[in-house]
Design a protein around this motif. Structure first.
Motif, PDB file in Angstrom:
ATOM      1  N   GLU A 152       0.821  -1.222   0.000  1.00  0.00           N
ATOM      2  CA  GLU A 152       0.000   0.000   0.000  1.00  0.00           C
ATOM      3  C   GLU A 152       0.850   1.265   0.000  1.00  0.00           C
ATOM      4  O   GLU A 152       0.406   2.312  -0.488  1.00  0.00           O
ATOM      5  CB  GLU A 152      -0.927  -0.015   1.211  1.00  0.00           C
ATOM      6  CG  GLU A 152      -2.002  -1.083   1.144  1.00  0.00           C
ATOM      7  CD  GLU A 152      -2.588  -1.422   2.508  1.00  0.00           C
ATOM      8  OE1 GLU A 152      -3.455  -2.309   2.569  1.00  0.00           O
ATOM      9  OE2 GLU A 152      -2.174  -0.810   3.519  1.00  0.00           O
ATOM     10  N   ARG A 240      -7.925  -2.360   2.116  1.00  0.00           N
ATOM     11  CA  ARG A 240      -7.160  -3.558   2.458  1.00  0.00           C
ATOM     12  C   ARG A 240      -8.076  -4.771   2.551  1.00  0.00           C
ATOM     13  O   ARG A 240      -7.681  -5.888   2.173  1.00  0.00           O
ATOM     14  CB  ARG A 240      -6.448  -3.329   3.790  1.00  0.00           C
ATOM     15  CG  ARG A 240      -5.606  -4.477   4.280  1.00  0.00           C
ATOM     16  CD  ARG A 240      -4.899  -4.107   5.569  1.00  0.00           C
ATOM     17  NE  ARG A 240      -3.932  -3.032   5.360  1.00  0.00           N
ATOM     18  CZ  ARG A 240      -3.216  -2.480   6.330  1.00  0.00           C
ATOM     19  NH1 ARG A 240      -3.380  -2.882   7.575  1.00  0.00           N
ATOM     20  NH2 ARG A 240      -2.360  -1.514   6.062  1.00  0.00           N
ATOM     21  N   SER A 321      -6.631   0.950   4.660  1.00  0.00           N
ATOM     22  CA  SER A 321      -5.316   0.845   4.049  1.00  0.00           C
ATOM     23  C   SER A 321      -4.376   1.913   4.602  1.00  0.00           C
ATOM     24  O   SER A 321      -4.802   2.925   5.164  1.00  0.00           O
ATOM     25  CB  SER A 321      -5.429   1.001   2.528  1.00  0.00           C
ATOM     26  OG  SER A 321      -6.283   0.014   1.980  1.00  0.00           O
TER      27      SER A 321
END
Length: 334
Positions: A152, A240, A321
């Motif tokens: 990420e 995520r 994320s």
């Protein structure tokens, strides 16, 4: 039994060629993944000695090696990391330092225009038993979340970069500055795509690109920024949870247990609170007749409340994320 294994998988909102490029770029690791578990340290950023085996160049890929240019503290040279790119999207790393040996197999899978999947396996050997024990004490789901964080950290730059070249119809060679001390593998990979890309459904080489790759711009423009805003091929915001958790049994089970623990903690808090209120309301006045029990019941209320709050924060890690902008805000006040 010689090797310790670690497997990981994640879906990513950009083309598989950008994923391959990112994984063939060791120079970005100390900068982009500074002080991240499994990453690097900014103070270790340096030029690399990078070599490509010219005889290995073929439609099937190429091999090469790299190492740090700074010598070790004892004055010795750093070990080479052997690198192999196998068409169309497999990267293999192997290095040995003393008794410790490391190997990595990274499979970059295209799953659609502007979408890719990373299947990741690393092997460790020669790690001291105590260090291996400490590593294995970490839950697998926690290690997976840290691996998500690493991917990420690059996502904002890569998605906006891909969007820029798609919309402007410019070739990478017009905007890329490739250095032999850091980008030798990246440049060779993109030139390999120039040579063989016509046999693929779509491709983005260094000096050329297929019409399909350049025609997939949508109305969901990604403006230059630190964070990926939307998945560019669909306009859907992906977290995520969407990229990894729904596909991974280990993290799915851990998330379910955390949610269950949070509910039980909240229920226990309410029961403890009700019990302490009832003890105060009883005619026998339990505060005087059973002071120890009353204290235990009363103190359990904030304990269970704190546990529920902690589990709530932990649950958030499965959904939210990494944000580069949030990191800069906390560390530098930007």
């Amino acid at each position: 039994d010689k090797f310790s294994l670690y497997d990981f998988q994640i879906d990513l909102p950009y083309d598989h060629s950008y994923l391959v490029e990112n994984l063939l770029d060791p120079a970005h690791i100390p900068i982009s993944h500074d002080k991240t578990p499994g990453g690097g340290k900014r103070e270790n950023a340096q030029a690399y000695e990078m070599e490509i085996d010219k005889e290995s160049l073929s439609p099937q890929g190429f091999t090469g090696r790299y190492r740090n240019t700074r010598k070790k503290k004892d004055g010795k040279e750093n070990p080479w990391t052997m690198t192999k790119f196998e068409a169309p999207g497999i990267i293999r790393y192997r290095t040995k330092s003393g008794n410790v040996e490391f190997m990595g197999n990274l499979h970059c899978v295209p799953i659609g225009l502007g979408r890719s999947r990373l299947l990741f396996r690393v092997y460790f050997a020669g790690v001291p038993k105590f260090a291996r024990m400490l590593l294995e004490l970490k839950p697998m789901w926690w290690r997976h979340l840290m691996s998500c964080k690493i991917l990420e950290q690059d996502m904002g730059l890569i998605t906006t970069q891909e969007d820029h070249f798609t919309r402007t119809k410019r070739n990478l060679s017009q905007d890329f500055l490739l250095l032999n001390s850091s980008d030798a593998f990246v440049g060779q990979y993109r030139r390999w795509l120039d040579a063989v890309g016509d046999g693929m459904p779509w491709f983005q080489g260094l000096a050329s690109a297929s019409d399909e790759a350049r025609a997939r711009a949508t109305n969901h423009e990604l403006r230059p920024g630190l964070d990926p805003i939307r998945q560019r091929s669909s306009g859907v915001f992906e977290t995520r949870y969407h990229c990894h958790v729904v596909h991974c049994p280990a993290t799915r089970k851990a998330l379910a247990r955390i949610k269950k623990g949070k509910k039980l903690s909240l229920a226990a808090m309410l029961v403890s609170f009700a019990a302490s209120v009832n003890m105060l309301a009883l005619p026998s006045n339990s505060v005087k007749t059973a002071p120890t029990l009353f204290r235990l019941v009363s103190l359990s209320v904030p304990v269970f409340a704190g546990l529920a709050a902690l589990l709530q924060r932990l649950e958030r890690l499965f959904h939210v994320s990494f944000s580069r902008r949030e990191q800069l805000r906390k560390e530098l006040g930007v």
